[in-house]
Design a protein around this motif. Sequence first.
Motif, PDB file in Angstrom:
ATOM      1  N   ALA A 122      26.683  55.892  48.495  1.00  0.00           N
ATOM      2  CA  ALA A 122      26.983  56.326  50.224  1.00  0.00           C
ATOM      3  C   ALA A 122      27.060  54.955  51.087  1.00  0.00           C
ATOM      4  N   MET A 123      26.239  54.524  51.132  1.00  0.00           N
ATOM      5  CA  MET A 123      25.890  53.315  51.804  1.00  0.00           C
ATOM      6  C   MET A 123      26.636  51.887  51.794  1.00  0.00           C
ATOM      7  N   ILE A 124      27.122  52.158  50.655  1.00  0.00           N
ATOM      8  CA  ILE A 124      28.170  50.822  49.692  1.00  0.00           C
ATOM      9  C   ILE A 124      29.465  51.291  50.497  1.00  0.00           C
ATOM     10  N   LEU A 125      29.759  52.697  50.638  1.00  0.00           N
ATOM     11  CA  LEU A 125      31.543  53.341  51.374  1.00  0.00           C
ATOM     12  C   LEU A 125      30.883  52.910  52.293  1.00  0.00           C
ATOM     13  N   ILE A 126      30.322  53.364  53.476  1.00  0.00           N
ATOM     14  CA  ILE A 126      30.119  53.571  54.422  1.00  0.00           C
ATOM     15  C   ILE A 126      29.925  51.491  55.309  1.00  0.00           C
ATOM     16  N   ALA A 127      28.647  51.253  54.835  1.00  0.00           N
ATOM     17  CA  ALA A 127      29.499  50.170  54.997  1.00  0.00           C
ATOM     18  C   ALA A 127      29.921  49.031  54.862  1.00  0.00           C
ATOM     19  N   GLY A 128      30.752  49.147  53.712  1.00  0.00           N
ATOM     20  CA  GLY A 128      32.109  48.754  53.575  1.00  0.00           C
ATOM     21  C   GLY A 128      33.252  48.687  54.085  1.00  0.00           C
ATOM     22  N   ILE A 129      32.968  49.674  55.471  1.00  0.00           N
ATOM     23  CA  ILE A 129      34.849  50.057  56.151  1.00  0.00           C
ATOM     24  C   ILE A 129      34.333  49.081  57.449  1.00  0.00           C
ATOM     25  N   ARG A 130      33.402  48.308  57.455  1.00  0.00           N
ATOM     26  CA  ARG A 130      33.247  46.971  58.417  1.00  0.00           C
ATOM     27  C   ARG A 130      32.364  45.681  58.271  1.00  0.00           C
ATOM     28  N   TYR A 131      32.226  45.333  56.790  1.00  0.00           N
ATOM     29  CA  TYR A 131      30.792  44.303  55.930  1.00  0.00           C
ATOM     30  C   TYR A 131      31.497  44.619  54.697  1.00  0.00           C
ATOM     31  N   PRO A 132      32.915  44.562  54.456  1.00  0.00           N
ATOM     32  CA  PRO A 132      33.589  44.790  53.019  1.00  0.00           C
ATOM     33  C   PRO A 132      32.696  43.568  51.739  1.00  0.00           C
ATOM     34  N   LEU A 133      32.692  42.969  52.522  1.00  0.00           N
ATOM     35  CA  LEU A 133      32.590  41.612  51.638  1.00  0.00           C
ATOM     36  C   LEU A 133      30.438  41.592  50.888  1.00  0.00           C
ATOM     37  N   SER A 134      29.779  41.164  51.941  1.00  0.00           N
ATOM     38  CA  SER A 134      28.459  41.593  52.402  1.00  0.00           C
ATOM     39  C   SER A 134      28.188  42.584  51.530  1.00  0.00           C
ATOM     40  N   THR A 135      28.663  43.660  52.058  1.00  0.00           N
ATOM     41  CA  THR A 135      28.572  44.876  51.244  1.00  0.00           C
ATOM     42  C   THR A 135      28.777  44.604  49.770  1.00  0.00           C
ATOM     43  N   THR A 136      29.640  44.143  49.293  1.00  0.00           N
ATOM     44  CA  THR A 136      30.126  44.085  47.867  1.00  0.00           C
ATOM     45  C   THR A 136      29.125  43.103  47.697  1.00  0.00           C
ATOM     46  N   ALA A 137      28.935  42.348  47.592  1.00  0.00           N
ATOM     47  CA  ALA A 137      27.902  41.677  47.333  1.00  0.00           C
ATOM     48  C   ALA A 137      26.310  42.352  47.327  1.00  0.00           C
ATOM     49  N   LEU A 138      25.985  42.892  48.145  1.00  0.00           N
ATOM     50  CA  LEU A 138      24.273  43.418  47.745  1.00  0.00           C
ATOM     51  C   LEU A 138      25.072  44.792  47.363  1.00  0.00           C
ATOM     52  N   GLY A 139      25.896  45.021  47.046  1.00  0.00           N
ATOM     53  CA  GLY A 139      25.901  46.500  46.092  1.00  0.00           C
ATOM     54  C   GLY A 139      26.059  45.684  44.779  1.00  0.00           C
ATOM     55  N   VAL A 140      26.769  44.401  44.558  1.00  0.00           N
ATOM     56  CA  VAL A 140      26.727  44.266  43.156  1.00  0.00           C
ATOM     57  C   VAL A 140      24.862  43.087  42.747  1.00  0.00           C
ATOM     58  N   ILE A 141      24.054  43.201  43.698  1.00  0.00           N
ATOM     59  CA  ILE A 141      22.782  42.817  43.338  1.00  0.00           C
ATOM     60  C   ILE A 141      22.221  43.974  43.067  1.00  0.00           C
ATOM     61  N   TRP A 142      22.484  45.081  43.945  1.00  0.00           N
ATOM     62  CA  TRP A 142      22.024  46.557  43.061  1.00  0.00           C
ATOM     63  C   TRP A 142      22.246  46.961  42.214  1.00  0.00           C
ATOM     64  N   ALA A 143      23.538  47.156  41.293  1.00  0.00           N
ATOM     65  CA  ALA A 143      23.754  46.844  40.713  1.00  0.00           C
ATOM     66  C   ALA A 143      23.351  46.250  39.469  1.00  0.00           C
ATOM     67  N   VAL A 144      23.235  45.662  39.508  1.00  0.00           N
ATOM     68  CA  VAL A 144      23.019  43.992  38.497  1.00  0.00           C
ATOM     69  C   VAL A 144      21.006  44.693  38.182  1.00  0.00           C
ATOM     70  N   ASN A 145      20.786  44.212  39.630  1.00  0.00           N
ATOM     71  CA  ASN A 145      19.145  44.830  39.055  1.00  0.00           C
ATOM     72  C   ASN A 145      19.229  46.059  38.782  1.00  0.00           C
ATOM     73  N   ARG A 146      19.481  47.337  39.006  1.00  0.00           N
ATOM     74  CA  ARG A 146      19.748  47.913  38.076  1.00  0.00           C
ATOM     75  C   ARG A 146      19.862  48.179  37.458  1.00  0.00           C
ATOM     76  N   THR A 147      20.173  47.874  36.199  1.00  0.00           N
ATOM     77  CA  THR A 147      20.190  47.317  34.647  1.00  0.00           C
ATOM     78  C   THR A 147      19.550  46.603  34.838  1.00  0.00           C
ATOM     79  N   ILE A 148      18.500  45.024  34.930  1.00  0.00           N
ATOM     80  CA  ILE A 148      17.087  45.394  34.525  1.00  0.00           C
ATOM     81  C   ILE A 148      16.604  45.557  34.744  1.00  0.00           C
TER      82      ILE A 148
END
Length: 158
Positions: free
Chosen positions: A85-111
């Motif tokens: 939900a936060m990725i989809l909401i925050a990405g409306i205004r801050y798409p690149l920062s949201t993408t970076a934070l979303g990737v950090i979240w996903a990579v670390n969930r894998t780790i």
Amino acid sequence: MATIEVPREYGYVVLTAISTVFLGVWHGLRVGTYRKAASIPYPYEYASYEQVSTAPPAKQHAMYLFNCAQRAHQNYNENHPSALAMILIAGIRYPLSTTALGVIWAVNRTIYAVGYTNAEEQGARKGGKGRYRGVGWYVGHIGLAGLCIKTGIDMVLS
């Protein structure tokens, strides 16, 4: 009435969001592999304390690793809806920062998931301590929350 304009870079946000869905599928497949090795039948979510303590040592270890993989998956399921939900909401205004934070979240969930099961295999202390290697997912999660707050404030003040 406010109009929401979706930036062109929102495509990155969508791709980040869908990657988290595939990560959930990966978690499920991973748990299935450990379930089979531990011989834990459906619908049992975990190997019970009694099952683990009365099993032969090799089976105990397999059951323990199944429980670790399952707990990592459950933790993912507990945090995925809010992250998505936060990725989809925050990405409306801050798409690149949201993408970076979303990737950090996903990579670390894998780790986190891999660490939860692999640390014990490498002789570390019991208790799934390897999951702490993926603690960086909190950075992504809290960062996304901050961007959502900022997005909301921006929308109210515009």
